[in-house]
Enzyme design. Structure first.
Site, PDB file in Angstrom:
ATOM      1  N   SER A  42       0.832  -1.209   0.000  1.00 19.51           N
ATOM      2  CA  SER A  42       0.000   0.000   0.000  1.00 19.51           C
ATOM      3  C   SER A  42       0.868   1.262   0.000  1.00 19.51           C
ATOM      4  CB  SER A  42      -0.926   0.014   1.224  1.00 19.51           C
ATOM      5  OG  SER A  42      -1.851  -1.040   1.139  1.00 19.51           O
TER       6      SER A  42
ATOM      7  N   GLY B 127       5.902  -8.234   0.927  1.00 21.28           N
ATOM      8  CA  GLY B 127       6.567  -9.450   1.417  1.00 21.28           C
ATOM      9  C   GLY B 127       5.639 -10.586   1.813  1.00 21.28           C
ATOM     10  N   HIS B 128       4.517 -10.248   2.451  1.00 23.59           N
ATOM     11  CA  HIS B 128       3.699 -11.322   3.027  1.00 23.59           C
ATOM     12  C   HIS B 128       2.835 -12.053   2.008  1.00 23.59           C
ATOM     13  CE1 HIS B 128      -0.409  -9.408   3.476  1.00 23.59           C
ATOM     14  NE2 HIS B 128       0.322  -8.378   3.108  1.00 23.59           N
TER      15      HIS B 128
ATOM     16  N   CYS C 194     -21.320  -8.025   3.017  1.00 20.73           N
ATOM     17  CA  CYS C 194     -21.216  -8.279   4.447  1.00 20.73           C
ATOM     18  C   CYS C 194     -19.790  -8.549   4.896  1.00 20.73           C
ATOM     19  CB  CYS C 194     -22.103  -9.442   4.852  1.00 20.73           C
ATOM     20  SG  CYS C 194     -23.794  -8.906   5.083  1.00 20.73           S
TER      21      CYS C 194
END
Lengths: 144, 395
Positions: free
Chosen positions: B71, B200-201, B324
């Protein structure tokens, strides 16, 4: 998942009164598939007492749990008692709902009221129209 | 059985990545900006890690800026390109309707600052074309930003061709490659990319770390001020353990990419073929130009959150694009962008696999998912109306 209370998860995973009903005395359907939830409630009414309730719900976990709880809460009650069911009472009975899921309990209240209104209409029973708010302006679907 | 099928959300770290991090917490814990031996050990490790990542991406070490994740990299790339454009009076940006919110929300902010944003149609198959980009580029276009792989539906965009068009037109090209790097071959030079974000994740490294590749000559705008780290473009003491873990995970992913792809793709295809047997469902996104581990379906007549909760109870961990699960009233913008109507988009399920998943798990999912879909349909008034002909089937 810790998103919901144990009560909600219980009513979601083991919902009470699921199904349809032939020759129901009152049927109420509220919600909108576009919004992601629709509830349909069927009532069997004998001598002003709700002797059986069934529901079908398209929606999230809390919508299904709210329907299940609402049907449990009005089963065996008089029509007048059922009319007093509020979404708050449903939320309390479920040990709470996350803030953005409160509308599911509102839908459950509206579905019960819609079914009762249908019962009144079918049987030409006079009633106070103010008790049944018009769903057309219902805020949670108005944006679509 | 517990099946983790949400690897596009995040991944379990690999043992290699964890082992690569530990020495930089216990032994080489220095600050790379310090002159003493402990600090310089960390500085050397940082330099080596940057070099390894650069070699994998096909760029120079100085073209890599470590960030807190995908991000931040997206934000910095877009704000930087906008600042460069603004100086030249160019305030038009091209992107797509189904980007990650790290891109879309950044573009929204620029729109409020007077930039004009064109979001390209991604079609029913979830793909944009280089021709669309060519047609959309104007005299005042300062940036094209298009994701490499869509995070929800896994479609792989023709990045190389789009990059070639941008080069030809002299427009900066950024790609959010968070779902691509470590999963499919990515080379910034071959792909004609000016800026690229990674995280990275998403390839079994740690969370909270990512990188921005930025071609030399492009001046970045700082999001964080306060130090000379990352060539002065991103202040803050470098997260050395996370960087070491991320680079180790990337190296491992790239070294094993051929074998992993073969394995994961076979699992994906088995899952897609099996779930396709469920009546009135549809695969979301192109079947061919697709991330090796992505499976995404819409099931008509049911809602995604209840589907996820019931699958969770069976030990299947997945995700959905229903309203939802997003906390808003609208279902996934990605599903809407490929033309799924609200009613159907609420009933979506994403299963994202990686090399940790097994065929036994796929078999279990193929046994359980149809049962859960059936169970929910049986209590759905929408489904009842569909089968009674009171409502028209869409899928």
């Amino acid at each position: 998942m810790a998103l919901y209370s144990e009560k909600v998860m219980d009513h979601f995973t083991n919902p009470r009164n699921v199904g349809e009903m032939e020759n129901a005395d009152g049927i109420g359907e509220v919600g909108n598939a576009k919004c992601g939830d629709i509830m349909k409630i069927y009532l069997k009414i004998d001598n002003n007492i709700i002797t059986d309730v069934k529901f079908n719900t398209f929606g999230c976990g809390s919508a299904i749990a709210s329907s299940s709880m609402a049907t449990e809460m009005i089963k065996g009650k008089s029509v007048d008692e059922a009319l007093e069911l509020t979404n708050k009472a449903v939320v309390e009975a479920l040990d709470g709902l996350p803030p953005h899921k409160i509308h599911c309990s509102v839908l459950a209240e509206e579905a019960v009221k819609a079914a009762l209104k249908d019962y009144y209409d079918k049987n030409n029973i006079p009633y106070n129209k103010d008790l049944f708010p018009d769903c057309d302006g219902c805020a949670h679907c108005a944006d679509h | 059985m517990q099946i983790y099928a949400d690897n596009a959300g995040t991944t379990k770290m690999s043992r290699t990545a964890i082992d690569a991090m530990l020495p930089y917490m216990e032994t080489y814990y220095g600050n790379p900006s310090s002159l003493h031996t402990v600090g310089q050990e960390a500085a050397e490790a940082l330099q080596q890690a940057r070099g390894e990542m650069a070699a994998i991406l096909g760029c120079e070490p100085r073209e890599i800026i470590f960030t807190s994740g995908g991000s931040e990299a997206d934000n910095q790339a877009i704000f930087s390109a906008a600042a460069i454009g603004e100086k030249k009076g160019k305030k038009h940006i091209i992107s797509t309707a189904f980007e990650h919110h790290a891109v879309l929300h950044t573009l929204k902010r620029l729109e409020k600052q007077g930039f004009e944003i064109t979001l390209l149609d991604v079609h029913e198959n979830g793909l944009v074309t280089a021709e669309q980009v060519r047609d959309a580029i104007r005299e005042d276009t300062c940036l094209v930003t298009i994701m490499y792989v869509n995070n929800e539906i896994g479609t792989i965009q023709p990045i190389r061709e789009i990059g070639a068009v941008c080069r030809e037109k002299g427009v900066l090209f950024h790609t959010d490659a968070v779902q691509a790097v470590g999963h499919i071959p990515v080379n910034v030079k071959d792909d004609n990319v000016d800026m690229l974000s990674l995280s990275g994740h998403k390839f079994r490294g740690p969370k909270g770390i990512g990188a921005l590749y930025v071609r030399k000559g492009i001046v970045l705008t700082n999001l964080i001020e306060g130090g000379a780290q990352e060539r002065g473009k991103r202040a803050g003491t470098e997260n050395i353990p996370a960087i070491m873990g991320m680079v180790a995970a990337l190296k491992e992913s790239v070294d094993n990419m051929a074998a992993n792809t073969k394995k994961v793709q076979a699992l994906r295809d088995k899952l897609i073929a099996g779930l396709s047997q469920i009546p009135h469902c549809a695969l979301n996104g192109d079947a061919t130009h697709r991330h090796p581990g992505n499976v995404n379906f819409c099931f008509e007549g049911i809602e995604g959150e209840s589907l996820l909760l019931l699958l969770d109870a069976k030990g299947i961990y997945a995700s959905s694009g229903s309203a939802c699960t997003s906390g808003s009233l609208d279902p996934s913008h990605v599903l809407l962008a490929i033309g799924r109507v609200h009613d159907v988009a609420h009933g979506s399920l994403r299963l994202s696999l990686n090399e940790e998943n097994t065929e036994e798990e796929v078999d279990y999912m193929l046994e359980e998912i149809p049962k859960v879909v059936d169970y929910l349909r049986n209590m759905s008034p929408v489904w009842k109306d569909l089968i009674n002909g009171k409502r028209q089937f869409i899928l």
